[in-house]
Design a protein around this motif. Structure first.
Motif, PDB file in Angstrom:
ATOM      1  N   UNK A 350       0.818  -1.211   0.000  1.00 39.42           N
ATOM      2  CA  UNK A 350       0.000   0.000   0.000  1.00 39.42           C
ATOM      3  C   UNK A 350       0.853   1.263   0.000  1.00 39.42           C
ATOM      4  N   UNK A 351       1.903   1.267   0.808  1.00 39.00           N
ATOM      5  CA  UNK A 351       2.678   2.491   0.995  1.00 39.00           C
ATOM      6  C   UNK A 351       4.038   2.476   0.298  1.00 39.00           C
ATOM      7  N   UNK A 352       4.307   1.422  -0.473  1.00 35.64           N
ATOM      8  CA  UNK A 352       5.583   1.364  -1.176  1.00 35.64           C
ATOM      9  C   UNK A 352       6.753   1.149  -0.235  1.00 35.64           C
ATOM     10  N   UNK A 586     -12.248   8.171  -0.553  1.00 34.82           N
ATOM     11  CA  UNK A 586     -11.432   8.520  -1.716  1.00 34.82           C
ATOM     12  C   UNK A 586     -10.836   7.282  -2.383  1.00 34.82           C
ATOM     13  N   UNK A 587     -10.828   6.144  -1.685  1.00 33.68           N
ATOM     14  CA  UNK A 587     -10.255   4.907  -2.225  1.00 33.68           C
ATOM     15  C   UNK A 587     -11.319   4.141  -3.003  1.00 33.68           C
ATOM     16  N   UNK A 588     -10.883   3.422  -4.021  1.00 31.43           N
ATOM     17  CA  UNK A 588     -11.762   2.574  -4.819  1.00 31.43           C
ATOM     18  C   UNK A 588     -11.909   1.238  -4.091  1.00 31.43           C
ATOM     19  N   UNK A 589     -13.104   0.875  -3.628  1.00 31.78           N
ATOM     20  CA  UNK A 589     -13.258  -0.380  -2.888  1.00 31.78           C
ATOM     21  C   UNK A 589     -12.909  -1.607  -3.719  1.00 31.78           C
ATOM     22  N   UNK A 592      -8.136  -1.387  -3.632  1.00 34.42           N
ATOM     23  CA  UNK A 592      -7.657  -0.644  -2.466  1.00 34.42           C
ATOM     24  C   UNK A 592      -6.182  -0.291  -2.560  1.00 34.42           C
ATOM     25  N   UNK A 593      -5.461  -0.887  -3.510  1.00 36.09           N
ATOM     26  CA  UNK A 593      -4.031  -0.612  -3.642  1.00 36.09           C
ATOM     27  C   UNK A 593      -3.724   0.301  -4.831  1.00 36.09           C
ATOM     28  N   UNK A 594      -4.740   0.916  -5.423  1.00 32.53           N
ATOM     29  CA  UNK A 594      -4.514   1.794  -6.572  1.00 32.53           C
ATOM     30  C   UNK A 594      -3.407   2.793  -6.226  1.00 32.53           C
ATOM     31  N   UNK A 595      -2.307   2.792  -6.975  1.00 32.90           N
ATOM     32  CA  UNK A 595      -1.122   3.554  -6.560  1.00 32.90           C
ATOM     33  C   UNK A 595      -1.316   5.063  -6.519  1.00 32.90           C
ATOM     34  N   UNK A 596      -2.168   5.606  -7.371  1.00 40.74           N
ATOM     35  CA  UNK A 596      -2.299   7.067  -7.391  1.00 40.74           C
ATOM     36  C   UNK A 596      -2.896   7.582  -6.089  1.00 40.74           C
TER      37      UNK A 596
END
Length: 637
Positions: A350-352, A586-589, A592-596
C-alpha cells in the motif's frame, strides 16, 4: 550526527544504558539551552535549529524511558525509567517557564522564516504561554509542582493498571464453549482448576464463548475491577491538579486548556460533539439493542436489559444465527505468525515500503522482532513488534516512539506494543493490529522532515486516530484477507464468509457508538465537574449514554487508562472516525491498492507529519474540507 538505528542494550545492561542515555541527553540539552540564553545566533532560523536540537535530545530521552517503563521485563529498569521521566518532565517545565529564553524567541522576526519554520516559532511561543512563562515567580513555582506531581500520578495510575492482573480460578466444566486451542493452553492446576487472568488473550475469549453465565460474569467483574481501589484517589487528585493548572494559566477548566491545541478548538465543543454523536446513533442503537435483547430473552425470559457480562456472548450468538458467522471458525484462519507477515506485506504494498528482518537487533525480550523499513533503497527507520502479554508489561495496545525521524540526522524508530495470542487470533484483534500498525507506519513515513516538533505522529491529538482507523478497512477486505488468512490446511478464508463477517460487524455499531460516548462523557465531565464520588458519577453517565446498565460493585474507570493520556479528550476516537470514513471514501473499494490514491494519501497526509494543521492535510488529500456525511451514512446503513 548518525542516521544509524539506536544501539539498544542487552537485557541485563538496560538500567545502565537508561541512566547513561538520560544523563547524556539532559547534559547536551542544557549546554544548547545555555548557548541560546547567553549568546543566541543572529539569524532566526539558527535560533530555531538550536532549539530543535534541544527538542531532539530531550525527546530521545523521554521516548526511550517511556518505552522501557512500559515494556521492560525487569522491575528495576522500569523504576529507573520512571525516575528519569520525572527528571526530564521537570526540566521541560523549567524551560517553558524561563522568561529569558522566551524573550529570545519573542524577539525573532517570523517574516524572515519559511512557512514551516514560522509555524514552529508560533507553536514554541504558545508552549511558553501555556506553561505560564509570563506569570509571577510563586505561580510558576506552583505550576512546576503540579506538573511534577502529575507526572508521578500518571506513572502510578498506569502502573496500577499494568500490574493489577487478576486471576479467576474455575473448574474446567465451567469453560464449556471455549475453543480447543484456548483450552489446550490453559491446563488444570494441581487442584483441578483453570487459571483465567484479566489479560486480553484470556478474558476476551471467555467473555465471548463461555456458555456458563456465572463464568462470564465472574471474569467480567474481575476485568472491570482492575486498578480499584488504588486508582480512585489518584484520579481525583489528578483531576483537581489539572483543573488548578488550567486556571493558573488562564483557562476555565482543563478541558478548555486541552482543547485549545486540538482540532475541536474549545472545551464546550466537546459535550456538543458527544451529544451530536449520541443523537445520530440513537436510532441504530435501539435497532441493534432490540435484536440483542430478543436473543437474550430466549435464555432469560422477561429480561428488560442486558449488561456487558452477557452482551459480548449474545452479540456473538446473534452474529452466528443471523449472519452465519461463527467466530470460532473465523479464528482458525488467523494464525498469529501468518497475520503478522500478512500485515507487513499489505502495508508494504500500500505504501511502497519494504520490511527487512533484523535478526541480530538487541531487544528487551525474546519475543520482540525488529525490522528495518525501506522505501526503494532508502532506509526510513526501524520498527519493533512486541505483541504478546507478559508480567509487568503495558496491558493495552499502542505505538511507542523510540526515535523521531529527521532527514539526514536521525532514523525514525517506533515500537508496537500489544497483547495478542501467540496462536489463533480473534478477527477483532487482527483489526486492532492493523489499527495500531497504522500509527507505526505514520510515525515512520513522517520521519523525513527537518523539525523534531513536526516529525512522526505530530498532528493535533484529535486527528491522530483517523489514519489508523482508516487502515482497519484493509483488515475487512476479502481479497486482502485471503492473501494471508488461511486455515491449517492452507485454504484461504472464503470471500462469502468475509462478506458475512462485514455484515455481522455492522450489527452493534449503534450501541458501540453510544458506549464510546459514555467513555467520552466520563473523560470530559470527570475533568470539568471533578466529582467527589467517581463511581456515582460514572453510573449517572452510563445511564445517560450507554445502552448497557451498570454492574453493581464495579469501578471500570479505575482501569480506564485513557484518563491519563487522553485526559478530557477521549471524544477524539469518534472525532477521528468521522474523518476516517471520509478519507476512505477517496479509495476505490474494488482496488484498495490503486497507486495514485494510495501515494497521494501517503505523501499528503502521513508523510507531512505535523507540518500543517490536520484539517489542511485532509483537504490537501480530498480536495475539499472533511465532512460528517460519510460517517452518518455508514452509521445509518
Amino acid at each position: 550526527m548518525t542516521t544509524m538505528p539506536l544501539s539498544l542494550p542487552a537485557h541485563d545492561d538496560a538500567r545502565e544504558w537508561v541512566e547513561h542515555r538520560s544523563a547524556a541527553g539532559l547534559a547536551a540539552a542544557r549546554e544548547l539551552v545555555a548557548s541560546l540564553r547567553e549568546q543566541p545566533p543572529a539569524e532566526p532560523l539558527a535560533v530555531l535549529q538550536t532549539w530543535d536540537e534541544v527538542s531532539r535530545e530531550l525527546g530521545g530521552v523521554s521516548a526511550a524511558v517511556s518505552l522501557f517503563a512500559n515494556v521492560h521485563p525487569r522491575e528495576v529498569v522500569r523504576e529507573t525509567c520512571e525516575a528519569a521521566e520525572v527528571e526530564v518532565d521537570r526540566y521541560v517545565t523549567d524551560l517553558r517557564q524561563d522568561r529569558g529564553l522566551y524573550d529570545v524567541f519573542a524577539a525573532l522576526d517570523p517574516s524572515a522564516l519559511d512557512p514551516i519554520a514560522a509555524r514552529l516559532l508560533e507553536k514554541t511561543l504558545d508552549d511558553f504561554r501555556r506553561a505560564g512563562v509570563d506569570l509571577d515567580d510563586a505561580t510558576r513555582a506552583r505550576l512546576s509542582e503540579i506538573n511534577e506531581r502529575l507526572t508521578a500520578i500518571g506513572q502510578e495510575f498506569s502502573r496500577n493498571i499494568r500490574d493489577d492482573v487478576r486471576t479467576v480460578l474455575l473448574p474446567p466444566e465451567r469453560l464449556a464453549g471455549l475453543p480447543q486451542d484456548w483450552l489446550d493452553a490453559h491446563p488444570v492446576d494441581d487442584n483441578g482448576l483453570v487459571h483465567v487472568t484479566t489479560d486480553y488473550p484470556d478474558a476476551v475469549p471467555v467473555r465471548t464463548f463461555a456458555h456458563d453465565a456465572a463464568t462470564r460474569r465472574e471474569v467480567t467483574v474481575a476485568f472491570l475491577e482492575r486498578g480499584w481501589p488504588q486508582n480512585d484517589a489518584l484520579l481525583r487528585e489528578m483531576f483537581a491538579l489539572r483543573h488548578e493548572l488550567a486556571n493558573l494559566v488562564g483557562y476555565a477548566d482543563w478541558a478548555s486548556y486541552d482543547a485549545d491545541v486540538k482540532m475541536i478548538g474549545t472545551g464546550p465543543a466537546i459535550p456538543e460533539f458527544i451529544d451530536r454523536i449520541a443523537e445520530v446513533s440513537s436510532g441504530p442503537m435501539q435497532r441493534d439493542l432490540e435484536l440483542l435483547l430478543e436473543r437474550y430473552r430466549r435464555d432469560v425470559p422477561g429480561a428488560e436489559s442486558i449488561d456487558t457480562a452477557d452482551s459480548v456472548y449474545y452479540e456473538e450468538l446473534v452474529r452466528q444465527e443471523r449472519h452465519d458467522v461463527d467466530a470460532q471458525r473465523v479464528r482458525t484462519y488467523f494464525d498469529f505468525a501468518k497475520v503478522r507477515q500478512g500485515l507487513l506485506e499489505v502495508t508494504g504494498r500500500l505504501f511502497g515500503l519494504r520490511y527487512e528482518p533484523v535478526a541480530d537487533a538487541p531487544v528487551w525480550h525474546d519475543e520482540v522482532t525488529a525490522y528495518d523499513v525501506y522505501s526503494g533503497d532508502e532506509q526510513l527507520g526501524r520498527i519493533y513488534l512486541d505483541l504478546h502479554p507478559r508480567e509487568g508489561k503495558f496491558k493495552h495496545a499502542a505505538q511507542f516512539t523510540l526515535a523521531k525521524g529527521l532527514a539526514g540526522r536521525q532514523l525514525a524508530e517506533g515500537v508496537l506494543v500489544c497483547n495478542f495470542s501467540r496462536g489463533l487470533m480473534e478477527h477483532s484483534h487482527v483489526v486492532t493490529l492493523f489499527h495500531e500498525f497504522g500509527h507505526l507506519v505514520h510515525h515512520v513515513l513522517a520521519g523525513r522532515g527537518e523539525w523534531t516538533r513536526f516529525a512522526g505522529v505530530a498532528t493535533e491529538w484529535d486527528f491522530v486516530e483517523a489514519p489508523s482507523q482508516m487502515l482497519e478497512e484493509w483488515a475487512w477486505d476479502a481479497d486482502v484477507l485471503r492473501s494471508f488468512a488461511t486455515d491449517a490446511s492452507g485454504e484461504p478464508i472464503p470471500a462469502d464468509l468475509v462478506d458475512r463477517m462485514r455484515a455481522a460487524d455492522d450489527f452493534g455499531k449503534g450501541y458501540y457508538a453510544r458506549t464510546q460516548m459514555f467513555y467520552a462523557a466520563m473523560s470530559y465531565w470527570f475533568h470539568t465537574d471533578r466529582p467527589a464520588d467517581l463511581t456515582l458519577a460514572m453510573r449517572e453517565l452510563q445511564e445517560r449514554y450507554s445502552p448497557f446498565p451498570y454492574i453493581d460493585g464495579t469501578h471500570m474507570f479505575a482501569s480506564f487508562g485513557h484518563l491519563g493520556g487522553y485526559s478530557s479528550a477521549y471524544y477524539t476516537y469518534m472525532w477521528s472516525l468521522v474523518i476516517a470514513k471520509d478519507l476512505f471514501g477517496a479509495f476505490d473499494p474494488d482496488d484498495l491498492f490503486a497507486p495514485e490514491v494510495a501515494g497521494r494519501y501517503r505523501d499528503r497526509v502521513l508523510a507531512a507529519g505535523g507540518s500543517k494543521d490536520a484539517a489542511d492535510l485532509v483537504a490537501d488529500f480530498l480536495g475539499r474540507p472533511y465532512s460528517f456525511d460519510a460517517y452518518a451514512a455508514w452509521l445509518a446503513r
